[in-house]
Scaffold this active site. Structure first.
Site, PDB file in Angstrom:
ATOM      1  N   HIS A  36       0.850  -1.191   0.000  1.00 57.90           N
ATOM      2  CA  HIS A  36       0.000   0.000   0.000  1.00 57.90           C
ATOM      3  C   HIS A  36       0.888   1.244   0.000  1.00 57.90           C
ATOM      4  O   HIS A  36       2.034   1.201   0.424  1.00 57.90           O
ATOM      5  CB  HIS A  36      -0.931  -0.013   1.213  1.00 57.90           C
ATOM      6  CG  HIS A  36      -2.112  -0.919   1.030  1.00 57.90           C
ATOM      7  ND1 HIS A  36      -3.411  -0.477   1.060  1.00 57.90           N
ATOM      8  CD2 HIS A  36      -2.185  -2.245   0.798  1.00 57.90           C
ATOM      9  CE1 HIS A  36      -4.234  -1.500   0.855  1.00 57.90           C
ATOM     10  NE2 HIS A  36      -3.524  -2.582   0.699  1.00 57.90           N
ATOM     11  N   CYS A  87      -7.293   2.709   2.860  1.00 61.95           N
ATOM     12  CA  CYS A  87      -6.830   1.884   3.968  1.00 61.95           C
ATOM     13  C   CYS A  87      -7.942   1.900   5.013  1.00 61.95           C
ATOM     14  O   CYS A  87      -8.266   2.951   5.544  1.00 61.95           O
ATOM     15  CB  CYS A  87      -5.534   2.449   4.551  1.00 61.95           C
ATOM     16  SG  CYS A  87      -4.955   1.538   5.998  1.00 61.95           S
TER      17      CYS A  87
END
Lengths: 312, 312
Positions: free
Chosen positions: B212, B243
């Site tokens: 990420h 997220c």
């Protein structure tokens, strides 16, 4: 790959590279408050402005006052940008510790920007060095080799050419040479190969990388430089700066995220991340229209974060 | 540092990891048109959806139809995510080539998410492997070790623990193991050290990183993995995904920018960058409210860009 966990110097260029691209103006006293916050967060080197034509870059018209004010900040290395001898003299008169001079490796880019080719610019650096060395007060002379990883006009720039220009700048007497990804075209392999070739030519005189995050590769490129032994990076709070050649593109690499990366890896930057994030508030207040980036600012400092001092 | 310029597989996870976080819904026929565009751009592996509770993740309710539609796309490896045997059976019945199963290395994270600890989950993988191997049609079983670089609940996750869980998953019969930076806490040194330790434990069974861009370090972390020999990465068109633990944070690493980085470095991804950028239009049209990231999309493909094929 150099994995030695030593310290890394971050030169904050927001007050120069960030503000010069900003739509709004920041008043001199606000600049000085901001500089103090940045220094309080632990940044030891800041490019506070540039001695260029106030008609061309009105945001920088107060750079003399900003330099003089910044000199009152204890322990801060005060840098200013200048493009020619006139600007260098102004920087010296104001008392700057360091003058940063951009020189385009791409001849076309150089001629388009300052109406002089790269060779003439190297000669100008030689004259600047002579002038500075003749003064009683010393001033460090950093030259940034711009368009070192590609040029929006010439396209690819050969590594051999970059190394030749770096060698010429070192021979002209520049104290330090930086490589700048002016238009944001670099990739990690190109950074690695170019840094190696320039190190072969001028050794430790190559100190710094100035990277942009135009293609989203800014920190990957910084990592590639770090792995080749580079221990100095320009960066910009909130990633201000943009790219004059690509409207809407991202600017400089983000100081907050660079600090997070380096400290997480065990490299001491001297920067206190929470205090650095706090310095964003003044920027946002002064220039509410600017896009402020930073993964760490958006997500918050993760609970696993340990500054390098805590890792030691 | 591995600098071998070989090919890299990018698994596009936008249709799963991207859409599951999206506010809006994408209709099944639009998903299939989008998958076709992604495949036409050269992506050979796509995680097209997940077989999870449609009440929990309504965006994924049509995954069976999406898998069946995607199987008609020539040469595409069709992956689907599942969290338990029921989901794996559904993935197999729909005809998926690959099932991807997330297992949290952090016991606390695992219990919070699926009400079972990591050891129980490894046992569940063993039962899944037994079931799949008993079927006449083979299906590849990829397990993603989630929270491998830190956990929002437990904090730091030890590398030894990650290697032990990876070894247990390999022993349970998983075909491939991936390491996932579920909450975006990784840094390049942690990626390097963790990948090395897991490679020591399970060798080439560790194939992939799922990263990420939460802290802005996504591509730097990918570079660190690449240098350790990793040749497979999950990524998401426009960096969709966010997220769940940090509202407003960035999502997955951006496919467009990853392709740009890898191809610039000479690694063949098989992806045509202009066609990939064109696949953003449908996404924007279908989900106008989503933030779409990508440096390359914002700045445009630089004129110096040469795909790896042109570099060879």
């Amino acid at each position: 790959m150099s994995t030695k966990r030593d310290s890394v110097v971050i030169c904050e260029v927001g007050p120069r590279d960030g503000l010069q691209m900003a739509q709004g103006r920041m008043a001199t006293d606000v600049k000085l408050r901001w500089l103090r916050q940045l220094a309080d967060a632990g940044l030891r080197e800041i490019e506070v402005g540039s001695f260029v034509s106030p008609r061309a870059v009105p945001q920088m018209a107060d750079t003399g006052d900003v330099v003089r004010g910044a000199l009152a900040i204890d322990g801060l290395t005060v840098c200013a940008l200048a493009c020619n001898l006139k600007g260098v003299i102004a920087a010296h008169e104001a008392g700057a510790h360091v003058v940063a001079i951009p020189i385009s490796v791409s001849d076309t880019h150089s001629r388009a920007n300052v109406n002089k080719g790269t060779d003439d610019q190297v000669e100008a650096v030689r004259a600047i060095v002579d002038w500075v060395r003749a003064q009683s007060r010393p001033m460090r002379i950093d030259v940034a080799a711009a368009t070192a990883f590609g040029c929006s006009m010439e396209g690819q720039v050969s590594r051999k050419r970059v190394a030749q220009v770096a060698a010429a700048l070192a021979a002209a007497g520049a104290d330090r040479v930086a490589l700048a990804d002016t238009v944001g075209y670099a990739d990690p392999a190109l950074v690695r190969d170019t840094v190696r070739e320039v190190q072969d030519a001028i050794g430790a005189r190559l100190t710094k990388l100035h990277l942009h995050d135009t293609m989203g590769l800014g920190l990957a490129n910084a990592l590639a430089g770090l792995e080749q032994g580079i221990r100095e990076f320009d960066a910009c709070l909130a990633g201000l700066g943009g790219c004059p050649f690509a409207p809407g593109a991202s600017g400089n690499i983000v100081t907050e995220d660079l600090v997070f990366m380096l400290e997480s890896m065990g490299h001491a930057t001297g920067v206190d991340l929470p205090r650095l994030l706090a310095a964003r508030a003044l920027l946002h207040e002064a220039l509410p229209g600017e896009t402020m980036r930073s993964g760490v600012a958006a997500a918050g400092i993760p609970r696993t974060f340990r500054a390098s001092a805590a890792l030691a």
